[in-house]
Design a protein around this motif. Structure first.
Motif, PDB file in Angstrom:
ATOM      1  N   SER A  58       0.813  -1.216   0.000  1.00 52.11           N
ATOM      2  CA  SER A  58       0.000   0.000   0.000  1.00 52.11           C
ATOM      3  C   SER A  58       0.848   1.269   0.000  1.00 52.11           C
ATOM      4  CB  SER A  58      -0.914   0.016   1.230  1.00 52.11           C
ATOM      5  OG  SER A  58      -0.143  -0.009   2.431  1.00 52.11           O
ATOM      6  N   SER A 104       1.401   6.695   1.352  1.00 53.90           N
ATOM      7  CA  SER A 104       0.315   5.717   1.429  1.00 53.90           C
ATOM      8  C   SER A 104      -0.557   5.821   0.184  1.00 53.90           C
ATOM      9  CB  SER A 104      -0.545   5.954   2.673  1.00 53.90           C
ATOM     10  OG  SER A 104      -1.670   5.092   2.657  1.00 53.90           O
ATOM     11  N   ARG A 163      -3.307   3.850  -0.143  1.00 52.54           N
ATOM     12  CA  ARG A 163      -4.603   3.280   0.198  1.00 52.54           C
ATOM     13  C   ARG A 163      -5.706   4.322   0.068  1.00 52.54           C
ATOM     14  NH1 ARG A 163      -5.898   4.619   5.679  1.00 52.54           N
ATOM     15  NH2 ARG A 163      -7.375   2.915   5.776  1.00 52.54           N
ATOM     16  N   GLU A 164      -6.947   3.847   0.021  1.00 50.37           N
ATOM     17  CA  GLU A 164      -8.091   4.760  -0.031  1.00 50.37           C
ATOM     18  C   GLU A 164      -8.427   5.242   1.380  1.00 50.37           C
ATOM     19  OE1 GLU A 164     -12.832   4.841  -1.322  1.00 50.37           O
ATOM     20  OE2 GLU A 164     -11.572   3.113  -1.843  1.00 50.37           O
ATOM     21  N   SER A 220     -14.379  10.020  -0.195  1.00 51.05           N
ATOM     22  CA  SER A 220     -13.141   9.249  -0.036  1.00 51.05           C
ATOM     23  C   SER A 220     -12.160   9.662  -1.130  1.00 51.05           C
ATOM     24  CB  SER A 220     -13.418   7.742  -0.113  1.00 51.05           C
ATOM     25  OG  SER A 220     -13.868   7.369  -1.399  1.00 51.05           O
ATOM     26  N   GLN A 251      -7.729   9.074  -2.557  1.00 56.04           N
ATOM     27  CA  GLN A 251      -6.429   8.417  -2.411  1.00 56.04           C
ATOM     28  C   GLN A 251      -5.406   9.160  -3.242  1.00 56.04           C
ATOM     29  OE1 GLN A 251      -7.616   4.813  -5.401  1.00 56.04           O
ATOM     30  NE2 GLN A 251      -5.937   4.405  -4.016  1.00 56.04           N
ATOM     31  N   LYS A 268     -12.346   9.484  -4.982  1.00 53.04           N
ATOM     32  CA  LYS A 268     -12.943   8.169  -5.232  1.00 53.04           C
ATOM     33  C   LYS A 268     -14.468   8.190  -5.133  1.00 53.04           C
ATOM     34  CE  LYS A 268     -10.991   4.568  -5.214  1.00 53.04           C
ATOM     35  NZ  LYS A 268     -10.574   3.619  -6.274  1.00 53.04           N
TER      36      LYS A 268
END
Length: 212
Positions: A41, A93, A95-96, A129, A131, A209
């Motif tokens: 990630s 990072s 990640r979401e 969200s 990322q 996202k």
């Protein structure tokens, strides 16, 4: 004498961290043969004298001309293939980061022909969200030399971007629909905000996202 790092890694889930600099202060002394461990990630961005040299994906990387050609080509020219050398490694990072909250701090005034005074005050709240899409771009444009960059450091900026797009979209939508009809258009409004905000997010290396 400065410590030479033979292994560089950041074994953390980075739950609320977007970027973690190694080391948090100063620079790291590395050498050809040093290993850099990057988790699934994460991405690792190498910096030297304020310049991004290379981005490493998941895996165990040995700093050598065969494994990290962009980085080692620069270092070889700069230091005549002598080591150790100094650098900074930024763990990013990928990640979401989900369920981030947003809300209108004050009502949004929109034109609403045919209803009362012809205007309406709208409020809203929800979640979104995001990322990191481009690790190097995000570190270069947003993080700078900070040792740790958390979600709390950027969330206000993201909310301002989202609310700006929401205000524009509500103004456009309210002209064609009654306030009552807007309640049934929340999914369409959410999709519209996502579409309008993507370029602003991409400009700083991020991907929006979802927006609810």
């Amino acid at each position: 004498m400065a410590r030479i790092f033979d292994v560089v890694e950041y074994p953390s889930e980075m739950a609320e961290e977007l970027v973690h600099r190694f080391p948090e202060q100063g620079v790291a002394d590395l050498r050809f043969g040093s290993q850099v461990i990057v988790r699934e990630s994460q991405r690792a961005v190498f910096f030297r004298d304020g310049h991004a040299l290379d981005v490493l994906g998941p895996g165990r990387h040995t700093i050598s001309t065969a494994n990290v050609p962009v980085l080692t080509d620069f270092l070889g020219k700069a230091f005549d293939n002598r080591t150790p050398f100094t650098a900074e490694v930024y763990y990013v990072s990928m990640r979401e980061f989900a369920d981030r909250k947003w809300g209108t701090p004050q009502p949004i005034l929109v034109s609403n022909p045919g209803m009362g005074l012809g205007v309406a005050l709208l409020q809203g709240y929800g979640s979104y969200s995001f990322q990191i899409k481009d690790a190097q771009q995000f570190v270069t444009q947003i993080v700078g030399a900070q040792g740790i960059y958390r979600t709390s450091d950027i969330e206000n900026r993201l909310r301002v971007m989202l609310l700006s797009k929401l205000q524009d979209l509500l103004a456009e939508t309210a002209v064609k629909n009654s306030v009552a009809a807007l309640i049934g258009l929340t999914e369409e409004i959410g999709a519209g905000v996502r579409a309008k905000a993507q370029d602003d997010f991409a400009a700083i290396g991020l991907l929006l996202k979802s927006f609810y």
